[in-house]
Scaffold this motif. Structure first.
Motif, mmCIF file in Angstrom:
data_model
loop_
_atom_site.group_PDB
_atom_site.id
_atom_site.type_symbol
_atom_site.label_atom_id
_atom_site.label_comp_id
_atom_site.label_asym_id
_atom_site.label_seq_id
_atom_site.Cartn_x
_atom_site.Cartn_y
_atom_site.Cartn_z
ATOM 1 N N LYS A 1133 0.768 -1.123 -0.013
ATOM 2 C CA LYS A 1133 0.060 -0.008 0.169
ATOM 3 C C LYS A 1133 0.888 1.124 -0.010
ATOM 4 C CE LYS A 1133 -3.838 -2.053 2.684
ATOM 5 N NZ LYS A 1133 -4.822 -1.921 3.771
ATOM 6 N N GLY A 1134 1.932 0.927 -0.248
ATOM 7 C CA GLY A 1134 3.031 2.054 -0.022
ATOM 8 C C GLY A 1134 3.514 2.590 1.228
ATOM 9 N N GLN A 1135 3.192 1.471 2.167
ATOM 10 C CA GLN A 1135 3.750 1.563 3.482
ATOM 11 C C GLN A 1135 5.531 1.632 3.326
ATOM 12 O OE1 GLN A 1135 1.604 -1.064 5.608
ATOM 13 N NE2 GLN A 1135 0.465 0.265 6.625
ATOM 14 N N VAL A 1136 5.827 2.285 4.310
ATOM 15 C CA VAL A 1136 7.501 2.025 4.577
ATOM 16 C C VAL A 1136 7.987 1.120 5.750
ATOM 17 C CG1 VAL A 1136 9.686 3.291 4.466
ATOM 18 C CG2 VAL A 1136 7.812 4.175 3.349
ATOM 19 N N LYS A 1183 3.319 6.669 5.089
ATOM 20 C CA LYS A 1183 3.777 7.181 3.606
ATOM 21 C C LYS A 1183 4.954 8.066 4.183
ATOM 22 C CE LYS A 1183 0.616 11.101 3.254
ATOM 23 N NZ LYS A 1183 -0.258 11.528 2.387
ATOM 24 N N LEU A 1184 6.013 8.378 3.167
ATOM 25 C CA LEU A 1184 6.918 9.226 3.206
ATOM 26 C C LEU A 1184 6.753 10.682 2.703
ATOM 27 C CD1 LEU A 1184 9.934 6.989 2.184
ATOM 28 C CD2 LEU A 1184 9.512 7.588 4.352
ATOM 29 N N GLN A 1185 6.897 11.656 3.831
ATOM 30 C CA GLN A 1185 6.658 12.953 3.388
ATOM 31 C C GLN A 1185 8.229 13.640 3.458
ATOM 32 O OE1 GLN A 1185 4.205 14.573 6.393
ATOM 33 N NE2 GLN A 1185 2.197 13.414 5.717
ATOM 34 N N ASP A 1186 8.164 14.826 3.072
ATOM 35 C CA ASP A 1186 9.527 15.602 2.807
ATOM 36 C C ASP A 1186 10.215 15.536 4.143
ATOM 37 O OD1 ASP A 1186 8.817 15.892 0.053
ATOM 38 O OD2 ASP A 1186 8.072 18.025 0.001
ATOM 39 N N GLU A 1187 9.667 15.992 5.206
ATOM 40 C CA GLU A 1187 9.975 16.073 6.471
ATOM 41 C C GLU A 1187 10.549 14.852 7.101
ATOM 42 O OE1 GLU A 1187 5.971 15.937 7.472
ATOM 43 O OE2 GLU A 1187 7.252 16.924 5.695
#
Length: 1561
Positions: A1133-1136, A1183-1187
């Protein structure tokens, strides 16, 4: 009837028994009929003459008869001498000659030799010298079957001799009335050249013959009597029923052992009975004797049941054990005999060994077994205490080494079990290979358990070796069922019952045995039947219901509450017959033994009622049965009698007959169904045909119950140490024990509560060695007594005892040597004892004595206090005096035996410059390729100090000149690790010391020692504990009670080392390094005292030191071992997922999660998880964000151990990961509706079509699929049902027109998904290449076809496209196309046309199909026969084409039907062609039509034919034909002319005109 005299025991003699009489009267009958006439001396002359006169007369007569009987002269003289051997011989001849019998009438009618020795031979009157000249051939007599039953009527020895001689004489005499006279006349005529004395003797004997005829009438009467006896015997045989008399073979006479001289002959005889008649085979050393393989060596004969093996010219190879094996349909039986061939000492004339000459002097002495007077017998590779299980196979064996070795002579090998010889059977076989004795069990039973002894005998000397064999019970078929009984024996047998006895098993399965079932089986069948319905507890039982005379075998099964156990081993066969009846049957002639006893009845005497039986008594009483025994009545008549048994309860006279329906035939009977505890009396009556007799006297009152009580338990159980795996248990026999069978012993490890049997076969005596115990464990023991009534209660448990080897005084030291000598003292050295007695040697005592002029004096003590070293300086000796020494060792068990006396040493000052020999050599750490050798420096160092040592080695069996050095440079230390040994080889070592003066004498030898790694050998192991402490560890499982561990560094004890600490406990020891450093480098060894050299070592060099220090550092500061470093992965699901894996984690492990040097905790953004079983540590982010860009660290702490792992996600790495996560997220969203699991792709099918396909998922019934090409929808004939999840689009004959962009769209109410495939440019080229490749692969092999123009080569493909390039080559050269050679494609055919072929066109043609990447070739060979056939066919077709081209034919102009009105003119014109110009003719109604005025026929210019009728008449109607013809062929063109009259026009119109046909030829 008594046995025939030849069936009784014979004494066998050979030439080694010179003091015995070897001749009897029967030796006179061994001569053949031709030579028998020379014996014409009367018995009177024999008896009146002296032995010397007799020898002179015999010698003279032998010379007289030599002319006509040269080949038998020596035999005649020998038998003439032997005929005067005793007065018995003269007496026998008196009997024969008194009846007028010559020697020829005394001969048997066959050539077999008779026995020269009767059973009880009288003392010979011959001198010793005369006895040497007697013949020594001993032959067992052979008689026909009828003679067997006739002979043996009389009992005295002389009567039997006369009976045999008279019978033979009477038979020959009555055969022919004139036989004697004719025989005599013939013998007289043949001896015309004999001396006058001999002639007178012959006439005198002829008178004796004539005189003997007077008694012919009496002799005929005797013959008739004998004939009647024979007839009676034959009638007896005819009564036998062969079908019921089948029986296994039985040896009536067994072969007997013989001892003979070399080059003598020997015969082995045996007689076998059985039905059918057994087939007998002779074996030598278990190998069948092949007479054809050794022509002249062996003679095997079989006559009238007597079998003979004759061995000619015996030599040492014939010394062996011989076996006679008899076999028939009922079984096999063997009998054994040994033949020993002896050799004279020294070289003797061969003629002395001939059977006809015995001229050795009586004083010639020779040992029975060659030159040696004593043998040394040793056993190697011996069998140890063995453990087996019922049903398994086992083999016991050992090698026998005999010194001195005598070529061609083998020892006698005997096997014993519990002191009883073991005979070969179907259960056990023995084998002797010449150097190894083997005993093999084919099927182990508990009866096989016991002490086995192998004995090797050489003459009077023998040695033996013993070991115990234990047989455990087989696994029970029913868990908890008892084990099988053992030793089933038939104790008593008669007509009515057989008493079976057995031994109870040691294992009851966990619950008491309730009783036993007895099974029987008749011999010759395999059907078992149970004899008792209720289990019997007493181990003895009478089996009834047997058929008289039949043989049976029995087995027993035990039963408890769980079930019935396995059956015992079967008993030996036994016949249901009275012993008296058996003995009576043996005294009368019978058929060969068949297992069916022949029962005969005597002549009945009427009117005699039998009297009462006598001596009635109860011989056995149990709670199950009572056995009565009595004697038959004296008054019984001659017919058989039956018995009736009666009983009554005590105190009453109410007698009841027990056996009303089944009369008793034997004088014993077993009664069942008696009430236990009640008292009875019994009596017996006899009956026969005359009536029932009076009863016997009643027995005393008998109480039904077991008279034999179960024994009381043994007492005073005392265990004592024996070896490290065995304990000796002794006990006291229970009081008032009766009929004890033996004892069962059980053992148990203290505290386990589990008891195991130590034996499965009851042992007799009150002492037993329990084997198979675990060393170091403590055991307790208990014992049970066994008799027929049952097993006693268990005895009280013994005291606990630890299994250790018992200690004993040490064996003597050895190899005493002088290490240094002074004027008044000497230094001695010796080797320690081979056996320490199981305890450490505490010291030595030395004794010495003076030797003056070779005479030793008395012993004196050299030391009062024991010395610990293996060297001692003896002071206060006398200078220049010779001394001898002996040494004794001592341990805690006592002083051992003193050593052998040393060589004599002279006490004097040594002045030699070189050093003395090193001493106290010992080896340790023996492995298969290495060992460690140690020694002590020499006591005498010479003039200068010792500078080094040299070590020598050689194989133990090698010569002295095979010593070789192990080191080129002198060793500085007193040890050496010897490498490169050969496994299994035995070696010896010696050491020499060196100083500046040179190399000294070698030391005493060390060894021999075999290079091998013993089972259970362990090595020193290095370990580092959690605190980083380094230690060396050693474990020994073979320690004696007094054994200790001794640690050494470089083979120097480390007891006082401040850098080491040693700790030993039990069988383990540990040496710890306090601070391991470079000063600790060296070889560390651990020796175990009071063992057989158990030791091990460990080398710490610089590399090992570094490794151990690094390992210690790791243990001091431990880290959590990481299996996988910190990593990141994108989930569905796009999890990291961030994760790492440690090698292992405990339950107390903790993890800190760090992001950019700040600890993060579980919450909505972060999810943490630890799997301590697998060591996996995880952290999840949605999910991955810029921060989230930065550094991630997992810090792990597990007890004292720590660890961490870091992952940097910055810059492009982070952006790529973020993009991948977003893609996976979108993909997950896409897959929520109908979607493509596999996107659109293509493949080329085998039919060269292109298939576009894709795989779809998450579809439903309403989902639709649409195909597009270049944005234009493609109509599909069939709707796809998505059953297999695959969607396809088939494009046939794919070509350039099919290039484009293909797209497929999935959609329904949940969404849609699409997939595109570009088939343009490079993608199209790639696809076309694959299409062309498939087309090329579909091409068929090249074929050859002939045409009218030439030869065509062609191949077919599935279909052809222009992208597939075709190239042709001829003989490797590309073909240049022209008008004559052309290439092309027609439909699916690719061809090469060769017009007007020539021989130059022969060769190999290759068609290459190039798909854009690869060329695919097809080849055909157009040469030889292929070319010839194709060219011939081309010529034929070419000619046929020419003929077809130039053939005459009608080109056109004629109609099929012509309808014309009568009176009209008909003009027809047609064009014809042909080369040459064809001939033209016309037909009407298939008849030739000629030209006339009415019908004008013309042919002009060779091509135009005219047909003209000026006025048509109705008669002109018909079928006409134009025929054109030239040399290439002809053709007919038909047409029909119909003439009509006008008024008939309507009718003619209705008719169907007929069509004309053209026919070509």
């Amino acid at each position: 009837m008594s046995l025939p005299f030849y069936q009784k025991l014979h004494q066998h003699y050979d030439r080694s028994y010179r003091n015995r009489d070897l001749s009897t009267t029967m030796s006179q009958y061994q001569q053949e009929k031709k030579s028998s006439a020379i014996y014409t001396h009367g018995s009177t002359a024999y008896s009146s003459r002296s032995s010397a006169a007799h020898r002179q007369e015999s010698a003279a007569f032998s010379q007289a008869s030599a002319a006509s009987y040269q080949h038998q002269a020596s035999r005649a003289s020998e038998f003439a001498l032997s005929s005067a051997a005793s007065h018995k011989a003269a007496s026998a001849y008196d009997y024969g000659y008194s009846h007028g019998l010559t020697d020829s009438s005394l001969m048997l009618d066959y050539s077999s030799k008779l026995s020269p020795q009767t059973k009880r031979a009288k003392k010979s009157l011959l001198s010793g010298e005369e006895k040497e000249n007697l013949p020594s051939d001993y032959m067992v007599p052979i008689f026909s079957g009828r003679q067997v039953h006739v002979s043996g009527i009389t009992d005295t020895e002389e009567q039997r001799i006369k009976e045999a001689a008279a019978y033979i004489a009477q038979r020959n005499l009555l055969a022919s009335e004139e036989g004697v006279t004719a025989s005599k006349q013939s013998s007289v005529s043949k001896q015309s050249s004999v001396s006058k004395q001999s002639m007178s003797t012959l006439h005198q004997e002829e008178a004796f013959e004539k005189k003997s005829r007077k008694v012919a009438i009496r002799e005929k009467a005797d013959q008739l009597s004998l004939k009647k006896t024979l007839e009676e015997t034959e009638a007896f045989h005819k009564k036998l029923n062969e079908d019921n008399l089948l029986h296994a073979p039985e040896f009536v006479i067994k072969p007997r052992s013989h001892t003979v001289w070399e080059k003598e002959n020997v015969k082995l005889h045996c007689s076998v009975a059985g039905w059918p008649e057994p087939r007998l085979t002779w074996y030598k050393r278990e190998c069948a004797i092949n007479v054809q393989a050794h022509p002249g060596k062996y003679i095997i004969e079989s006559r009238y049941g007597m079998h003979t093996l004759e061995i000619n010219a015996c030599d040492f190879e014939d010394t062996a054990q011989y076996r006679a094996s008899a076999m028939n349909a009922k079984g096999e039986l063997s009998a054994y005999a040994s033949v020993v061939v002896k050799r004279y000492k020294g070289e003797l004339d061969d003629t002395r060994f001939h059977s006809g000459a015995s001229t050795l002097p009586p004083s010639f002495a020779v040992t029975p077994y060659g030159y040696a007077s004593r043998f040394e017998i040793h056993f190697d590779d011996k069998f140890e205490v063995s453990f087996g299980r019922e049903g398994e196979t086992m083999s016991l064996g050992c090698s026998v080494v005999i010194t001195p070795e005598i070529k061609h002579f083998q020892p006698e090998i005997q096997w014993y079990r519990n002191g009883v010889p073991v005979s070969p059977s179907k259960w056990v076989q023995t084998h002797w290979s010449g150097d190894r004795a083997t005993l093999t069990f084919s099927h182990l039973n508990k009866e096989d358990e016991g002490l086995y002894t192998v004995r090797a005998r050489m003459g009077e000397y023998y040695e033996q070796y013993s070991a115990y064999v234990f047989v455990r019970d087989a696994d029970a078929e029913i868990e908890g069922a008892p084990a099988s009984p053992l030793d089933v024996v038939c104790l008593d047998a008669n007509k009515d019952y057989i008493i079976i006895t057995w031994k109870q098993p040691a294992v009851d399965g966990g619950s008491p045995i309730l009783g036993y079932f007895i099974d029987k089986c008749e011999v010759g069948t395999d059907t078992w039947s149970q004899c008792n319905d209720i289990p019997v507890k007493f181990a003895r039982f009478p089996v009834t219901g047997l058929i008289e005379g039949r043989s049976y075998i029995f087995r027993v099964r035990a039963v408890n509450k769980v079930g019935i156990g396995l059956p015992s081993r079967v008993s030996e066969p036994v016949a249901a017959l009275d012993p008296a009846e058996k003995a009576r049957l043996k005294s009368r002639p019978s058929a060969p033994w068949t297992g069916q006893i022949i029962v005969t009845e005597e002549e009945p005497t009427e009117g005699v009622v039998p009297g009462p039986p006598t001596d009635l008594s109860v011989i056995e009483a149990t709670q199950s049965y009572v056995v009565l025994s009595w004697k038959p009545p004296r008054q019984r008549g001659h017919e058989g009698i039956l018995y009736f048994v009666e009983k009554c309860e005590a105190g009453t006279e109410n007698w009841q007959r027990v056996n009303t329906e089944l009369p008793v035939k034997s004088p014993r009977f077993a009664l069942f169904d008696l009430a236990e505890g009640k008292s009875y009396r019994f009596r017996v009556r006899c009956s026969n045909s005359a009536g029932v007799g009076e009863p016997s006297e009643a027995t005393e009152v008998t109480v039904v119950g077991d008279k034999l009580d179960i024994p009381k338990p043994p007492s005073n159980i005392i265990p004592s140490r024996n070896t490290d795996t065995s304990v000796v248990v002794t006990w006291e026999e229970p009081k008032d024990a009766k009929e004890l069978v033996g004892y069962y012993i059980e053992s148990s490890i203290v505290g386990s509560g589990k008891w195991e049997p130590c034996n499965n076969n009851p042992v007799k005596g009150t002492r037993f060695t329990c084997h198979g115990l675990k060393t170091g464990q403590s055991y307790i023991f208990r014992v049970r007594a066994v008799n027929a009534a049952g097993l006693s209660e268990y005895s009280q448990n013994s005291e606990a005892i630890e299994v250790k080897a018992a200690i004993a005084p040490p064996s003597p030291p050895c190899d005493i040597t002088c290490l240094e000598s002074f004027r008044d003292s000497m230094v001695l050295g010796w080797k320690q004892p081979d056996k320490t007695g199981g305890a450490e040697i505490t010291g030595y005592y030395v004794n010495y004595r003076e030797v003056i002029d070779g005479v030793p004096g008395r012993w004196r003590e050299a030391n009062i206090k024991a010395i610990s070293d293996e060297a001692y300086k003896i002071s206060n000796l006398k200078e220049n005096m010779v001394y001898q020494f002996q040494v004794a060792a001592i341990n805690i068990a006592g002083l051992g035996a003193p050593s052998a006396v040393s060589p004599s040493f002279k006490c004097e000052e040594w002045t030699i410059a070189v050093p003395g020999p090193p001493h106290s050599l010992k080896y340790s750490q023996v492995r298969k390729t290495s060992l460690v050798l140690q020694w002590k420096p020499p006591i005498h160092s010479g003039r200068t100090p010792v500078t080094g040592y040299f070590v020598d080695i050689k194989e133990a069996s090698a010569r002295e000149d095979r010593w070789r050095g192990l080191n080129q440079a002198a060793l500085k230390h007193t040890y050496l690790k010897v490498q490169g040994l050969k496994e299994g080889e035995s070696y010896v070592f010696r050491v020499r010391a060196i100083n500046q003066a040179g190399v000294g004498k070698p030391s005493d030898l060390a060894g021999p020692v075999v290079a091998e790694t013993r089972p259970g050998t362990k090595e020193v192991v290095v370990s580092v504990d959690d605190n980083g402490i380094i230690s060396l560890n050693f474990e020994c499982d073979q320690m004696a009670p007094s054994s200790e561990f001794t640690w050494s560094k470089d083979y120097v004890p480390t007891e006082d080392s401040p850098r080491l600490e040693v700790e030993s406990k039990g069988n383990k020891t540990k040496m710890t390094f306090k601070d391991l450093g470079t000063e600790d480098l060296g070889i560390y060894s651990c020796d175990v005292t009071d063992t057989d050299g158990i030791a091990s070592s460990y080398l710490i060099d610089e590399e090992e030191l570094k490794r151990l220090l690094a390992l210690s550092q790791e243990h001091k500061f431990p880290t959590v071992p990481v299996k996988s470093e910190l990593a990141v992965e994108i989930l569905e699901k796009g999890q990291v997922r961030f994760w790492m894996q440690a090698e292992k984690l405990s339950t107390n492990a903790k993890v800190n999660y760090i992001f950019n040097e700040k600890e993060i905790f579980e919450g909505p953004k972060y999810k943490m998880h630890i799997d301590r079983n697998t060591g996996i540590i995880e952290m999840f982010m949605e999910k991955l964000q810029d921060e989230d860009e930065g550094t991630y660290t997992f810090q792990v702490q597990d007890g004292r151990a720590t660890g961490h792992s870091t992952l940097v996600l910055i810059g492009d790495v982070y952006k790529k990961l973020q993009k991948e996560a977003e893609f996976q997220r979108q993909e997950w969203i896409r897959k929520q509706g109908p979607h493509f699991a596999e996107y659109l792709s293509w493949e080329v099918t085998g039919e060269c079509n292109v298939l576009l396909k894709c795989k779809v998922a998450n579809i439903k019934k309403e989902t639709s699929i649409v195909w597009y090409k270049d944005d234009r929808e493609i109509s599909v004939d069939e709707k796809h049902d998505f059953k297999d999840g695959i969607c396809t689009l088939l494009i046939t004959e794919f070509s350039k027109k099919d290039a484009g962009i293909y797209e497929v769209v999935l959609k329904d109410d949940r969404g849609k998904d699409k997939s595109r495939l570009k088939l343009v440019d490079e993608a199209f080229k790639e696809l076309m290449t694959e299409v062309c490749k498939t087309i090329a692969l579909s091409a068929t092999d090249l074929k050859i076809q002939s045409t009218a123009e030439g030869i065509r080569l062609y191949s077919f493909v599935t279909y052809y496209v222009d992208d597939l390039k075709v190239n042709w080559s001829h003989n490797g050269t590309a073909i240049k196309y022209s008008d004559r050679v052309k290439s092309g494609v027609t439909g699916e055919q690719i061809w090469l046309q060769i017009n007007e072929p020539t021989p130059n066109d022969k060769g190999k043609y290759v068609m290459e199909l190039f798909d854009g990447k690869t060329g695919h070739q097809k080849m055909v060979d157009l040469s030889g026969q292929a070319y010839d056939e194709a060219f011939a066919e081309f010529q034929r077709l070419k000619q046929a084409a020419i003929a077809e081209k130039n053939r005459a034919r009608v080109v056109g102009g004629l109609p099929d039907v012509v309808t014309i009105q009568e009176g009209k003119a008909l003009n027809l014109t047609c064009i014809v062609w042909g080369d040459p110009t064809p001939e033209v003719s016309w037909l009407k109604n298939e008849k030739l039509l000629a030209s006339d005025e009415h019908c004008n026929l013309k042919f002009e210019a060779g091509k135009t034919a005219y047909f003209t009728i000026s006025g048509v008449r109705t008669s002109d109607s018909g079928r006409y034909g134009l025929v054109v013809k030239n040399k290439y062929g002809s053709e007919i063109s038909d047409f029909t002319v119909s003439v009509f009259i006008p008024e008939e026009e309507a009718r003619s119109v209705a008719e169907e005109p007929q069509k004309g046909n053209k026919k070509a030829k």
